[in-house]
Design an enzyme around this catalytic site. Sequence first.
Site, PDB file in Angstrom:
ATOM      1  N   SER A 104       0.851  -1.197   0.000  1.00 48.40           N
ATOM      2  CA  SER A 104       0.000   0.000   0.000  1.00 48.40           C
ATOM      3  C   SER A 104       0.880   1.237   0.000  1.00 48.40           C
ATOM      4  CB  SER A 104      -0.878   0.022   1.250  1.00 48.40           C
ATOM      5  OG  SER A 104      -1.542   1.272   1.368  1.00 48.40           O
ATOM      6  N   TYR A 154      -1.637  -0.797  10.298  1.00 46.87           N
ATOM      7  CA  TYR A 154      -1.858  -1.167   8.885  1.00 46.87           C
ATOM      8  C   TYR A 154      -0.593  -0.880   8.080  1.00 46.87           C
ATOM      9  CZ  TYR A 154      -4.242  -1.035   4.288  1.00 46.87           C
ATOM     10  OH  TYR A 154      -4.625  -1.252   2.988  1.00 46.87           O
TER      11      TYR A 154
HETATM   12  N1  NAD Z   1      -8.622   0.145  -1.677  1.00 47.05           N
HETATM   13  C1  NAD Z   1      -7.518   0.839  -1.490  1.00 47.05           C
HETATM   14  O1  NAD Z   1      -7.522   2.094  -1.543  1.00 47.05           O
HETATM   15  C2  NAD Z   1      -6.226   0.163  -1.198  1.00 47.05           C
HETATM   16  C3  NAD Z   1      -5.073   0.951  -1.157  1.00 47.05           C
HETATM   17  C4  NAD Z   1      -3.873   0.356  -0.889  1.00 47.05           C
HETATM   18  C5  NAD Z   1      -3.808  -1.026  -0.696  1.00 47.05           C
HETATM   19  N2  NAD Z   1      -4.953  -1.758  -0.744  1.00 47.05           N
HETATM   20  C6  NAD Z   1      -4.827  -3.189  -0.532  1.00 47.05           C
HETATM   21  O2  NAD Z   1      -5.418  -3.874  -1.619  1.00 47.05           O
HETATM   22  C7  NAD Z   1      -5.949  -5.120  -1.163  1.00 47.05           C
HETATM   23  C8  NAD Z   1      -7.409  -5.237  -1.555  1.00 47.05           C
HETATM   24  O3  NAD Z   1      -8.107  -4.134  -0.996  1.00 47.05           O
HETATM   25  P1  NAD Z   1      -9.595  -3.788  -1.447  1.00 47.05           P
HETATM   26  O4  NAD Z   1      -9.731  -2.323  -1.291  1.00 47.05           O
HETATM   27  O5  NAD Z   1      -9.919  -4.420  -2.737  1.00 47.05           O
HETATM   28  O6  NAD Z   1     -10.406  -4.505  -0.268  1.00 47.05           O
HETATM   29  P2  NAD Z   1     -11.958  -4.890  -0.201  1.00 47.05           P
HETATM   30  O7  NAD Z   1     -12.325  -4.837   1.241  1.00 47.05           O
HETATM   31  O8  NAD Z   1     -12.727  -4.049  -1.132  1.00 47.05           O
HETATM   32  O9  NAD Z   1     -11.977  -6.382  -0.688  1.00 47.05           O
HETATM   33  C9  NAD Z   1     -11.225  -7.318   0.058  1.00 47.05           C
HETATM   34  C10 NAD Z   1     -11.674  -8.728  -0.222  1.00 47.05           C
HETATM   35  O10 NAD Z   1     -10.950  -9.545   0.698  1.00 47.05           O
HETATM   36  C11 NAD Z   1     -11.873 -10.374   1.372  1.00 47.05           C
HETATM   37  N3  NAD Z   1     -11.373 -10.691   2.704  1.00 47.05           N
HETATM   38  C12 NAD Z   1     -11.409  -9.941   3.826  1.00 47.05           C
HETATM   39  N4  NAD Z   1     -10.903 -10.611   4.863  1.00 47.05           N
HETATM   40  C13 NAD Z   1     -10.524 -11.813   4.372  1.00 47.05           C
HETATM   41  C14 NAD Z   1      -9.947 -12.961   4.955  1.00 47.05           C
HETATM   42  N5  NAD Z   1      -9.647 -13.021   6.255  1.00 47.05           N
HETATM   43  N6  NAD Z   1      -9.679 -14.019   4.153  1.00 47.05           N
HETATM   44  C15 NAD Z   1      -9.985 -13.987   2.844  1.00 47.05           C
HETATM   45  N7  NAD Z   1     -10.555 -12.941   2.233  1.00 47.05           N
HETATM   46  C16 NAD Z   1     -10.829 -11.872   3.001  1.00 47.05           C
HETATM   47  C17 NAD Z   1     -13.177  -9.612   1.406  1.00 47.05           C
HETATM   48  O11 NAD Z   1     -14.289 -10.491   1.589  1.00 47.05           O
HETATM   49  C18 NAD Z   1     -13.171  -8.949   0.037  1.00 47.05           C
HETATM   50  O12 NAD Z   1     -13.688  -9.799  -0.948  1.00 47.05           O
HETATM   51  C19 NAD Z   1      -5.682  -5.155   0.340  1.00 47.05           C
HETATM   52  O13 NAD Z   1      -4.454  -5.817   0.582  1.00 47.05           O
HETATM   53  C20 NAD Z   1      -5.550  -3.695   0.704  1.00 47.05           C
HETATM   54  O14 NAD Z   1      -4.807  -3.511   1.885  1.00 47.05           O
HETATM   55  C21 NAD Z   1      -6.164  -1.193  -0.984  1.00 47.05           C
END
Ligand code: NAD
Length: 261
Positions: free
Chosen positions: A138, A151
Amino acid sequence: MGRVQDKVVVVTGGAAGIGHAIAQGMAQEGAQVVLGDIDDAAGEAVASAIGGTFRHCDVSSFDDVSALIEATVQKHGRIDVLVNNAAVPIGGMPVHDMTLEQWDKLIATNLSSVFYGVKAALPHMIAAGKGAIVNMASAQGHVGLDGWTAYSGAKGAIMSMTRQMAVEFGPKGIRVNSISPGTIDTPMNQQVVAELGTHLTDTWVKMHPIGRIGKPQEVAEAAIYLASDAAGFTTGVDLKVDGGLSGAPRFVPEFFMPRES
Ligand SMILES: NC(=O)c1ccc[n+]([C@@H]2O[C@H](COP(=O)([O-])OP(=O)(O)OC[C@H]3O[C@@H](n4cnc5c(N)ncnc54)[C@H](O)[C@@H]3O)[C@@H](O)[C@H]2O)c1
């Protein structure tokens, strides 16, 4: 011929957001996709839409992650690509107000999960003499942000582990890279807005020099590249897909957690 044609790709957290876009993008580029998630209904729907396979997997459980990888190898004979994507957004509070339960959940889901994934997948990749691992870090592993110490710590550790594994397993034909997204329009951020306030939406746009937040598909493009043979000489890097956020002096962390005056 797709960019990841016939590769066997495992994506964790593939039921929504960035993971969904990665699963979909990989399938469009010819991969055989296996996705794991705790949301069974959404996971099954994504798998059915992209012609992939879904398996229930809580990434904070080594047994679940191991079973996901083993089921993949049983079905497809190998695992070419592992995308460690699933994570939860626990933050928005000073680190000393975080409970031990919140810390343990964050570390188990966001960091131990990466260890579990590579622990289960590496023996197969080493035996095959090839493989690619893509870990989701991230922008918060690069810049400070009030309220997100734990985080950020997990994401920084992921980048460091990525670099170490790239060095260690490069000689075995395995590439390991990470991606650092900026703010992306996903359910995770919809949850953060619901919990911390709608003012965040404007703040997020201002934080990114490119003038908007990102789309999940833009992160998926980076994952597809890093998984593909086009990235054959790329390992140990963290690819920022952050609209310039991590280099931006316009960063406004106080909007994330009101500061006491
Ligand atoms: N959205 C952002 O702005 C952003 C920015 C930087 C990094 N990220 C990273 O990108 C990745 C995805 O983020 P996102 O925004 O798509 O998240 P999201 O919450 O929209 O989707 C996450 C998915 O992971 C699943 N999940 C949650 N806990 C889980 C578990 N214990 N086991 C298996 N699946 C699980 C959820 O059901 C969901 O389908 C993460 O690693 C997040 O930290 C996101």
